[in-house]
Enzyme design. Sequence first.
Site, mmCIF file in Angstrom:
data_model
loop_
_atom_site.group_PDB
_atom_site.id
_atom_site.type_symbol
_atom_site.label_atom_id
_atom_site.label_comp_id
_atom_site.label_asym_id
_atom_site.label_seq_id
_atom_site.Cartn_x
_atom_site.Cartn_y
_atom_site.Cartn_z
ATOM 1 N N HIS A 165 8.634 58.710 84.232
ATOM 2 C CA HIS A 165 7.783 58.706 83.028
ATOM 3 C C HIS A 165 6.503 57.890 83.218
ATOM 4 C CE1 HIS A 165 11.268 60.525 81.166
ATOM 5 N NE2 HIS A 165 11.997 59.489 81.530
ATOM 6 N N CYS A 166 5.976 57.916 84.445
ATOM 7 C CA CYS A 166 4.757 57.144 84.754
ATOM 8 C C CYS A 166 4.930 55.682 84.360
ATOM 9 C CB CYS A 166 3.539 57.750 84.074
ATOM 10 S SG CYS A 166 3.099 59.385 84.677
ATOM 11 N N ALA A 167 6.124 55.159 84.624
ATOM 12 C CA ALA A 167 6.416 53.760 84.286
ATOM 13 C C ALA A 167 7.351 53.177 85.350
ATOM 14 C CB ALA A 167 7.038 53.655 82.898
#
Length: 406
Positions: A363-365
């Site tokens: 999740h781009c995290a």
Amino acid sequence: MTFSVDKVRADFPVLSREVNGLPLAYLDSAASAQKPSQVIDAEAEFYRHGYAAVHRGIHTLSAQATEKMENVRKRASLFINARSAEELVFVRGTTEGINLVANSWGNSNVRAGDNIIISQMEHHANIVPWQMLCARVGAELRVIPLNPDGTLQLETLPTLFDEKTRLLAITHVSNVLGTENPLAEMITLAHQHGAKVLVDGAQAVMHHPVDVQALDCDFYVFSGHKLYGPTGIGILYVKEALLQEMPPWEGGGSMIATVSLSEGTTWTKAPWRFEAGTPNTGGIIGLGAALEYVSALGLNNIAEYEQNLMHYALSQLAAVPDLTLYGPPDRLGVIAFNLGKHHAYDVGSFLDNYGIAVRTGHHCAMPLMAYYNVPAMCRASLAMYNTHEEVDRLVTGLQRIHRLLG
């Protein structure tokens, strides 16, 4: 106005389709929301009967297109209660808005030995531009750590500020955990130390009203496509005094006052000097329609419905064996989870077979994933068009996967 989810769903054509022979349950709006007919039709109508290049055109189509574009800027300023429409810059999305600030304000105001504060829950779009800026100028990136419950260790924040802190860049709502950060106290603390504050509002503006004047943030940025609008368009809000001081970060047409081969170039005034080239006018028109649509429904009505749905979802998911939920009990929009030791991709693939769309991955995290020591998570996101029945289908699907995979 009474909120009716059935009436809302009727406005979204895609929600009537099937996936794998079953009705679509779209639980991925935090990645990108579906579009109502009102948005689709507004953009299509513009391209059919109203399209022309904006700015400086003396003919009717150009003048009308320019007026429509600037009216959307005004509507967006009202949507977030900016003091003036001229505090808003059209950008491609949240990512470009943050990069604009990093490359314009950041290059002018952050020096070697300075520091910038972010948090461990940030999306990569609110990490990487600051890493790049710090690497360019020799500044330090400081990080507010997470608690296991998905909130920030706010007691550490005062220790991170000093006289060299130039910026606090913080998400309004975590795209993974749904945590809503206490912006008011964080912004007050930052300003007490002479630092500016940028807020990533990508996961907030669709869930409840946002008032940038009340927040007193210096920058606020969000995307249209998560707000039921088109892709490729977003809004960057900057306090007027700051915006007028910032140099352009891209050169080209529309952002100049004069161009001379012998005397150089001068810039037009903000916000237009940050909008080089031909804008995404169709996307801007679609964004205006999305803002009008959401405003007509009432963000307070949307917030009440979505919070009731979220409470129901969390209570029902508690019955799923071996389900790990990430994030605090009070959250907005998203539910991140893993099922037993099964990889998120496998769980997401099974759910897709049942017609249920969720997001899987980091999740781009990635720093957040590292904190929880997992390679990936599943994420179900709840929007104003989702229903209790779709939550029940998610719960049933997870129970079925648990029985199948053990």
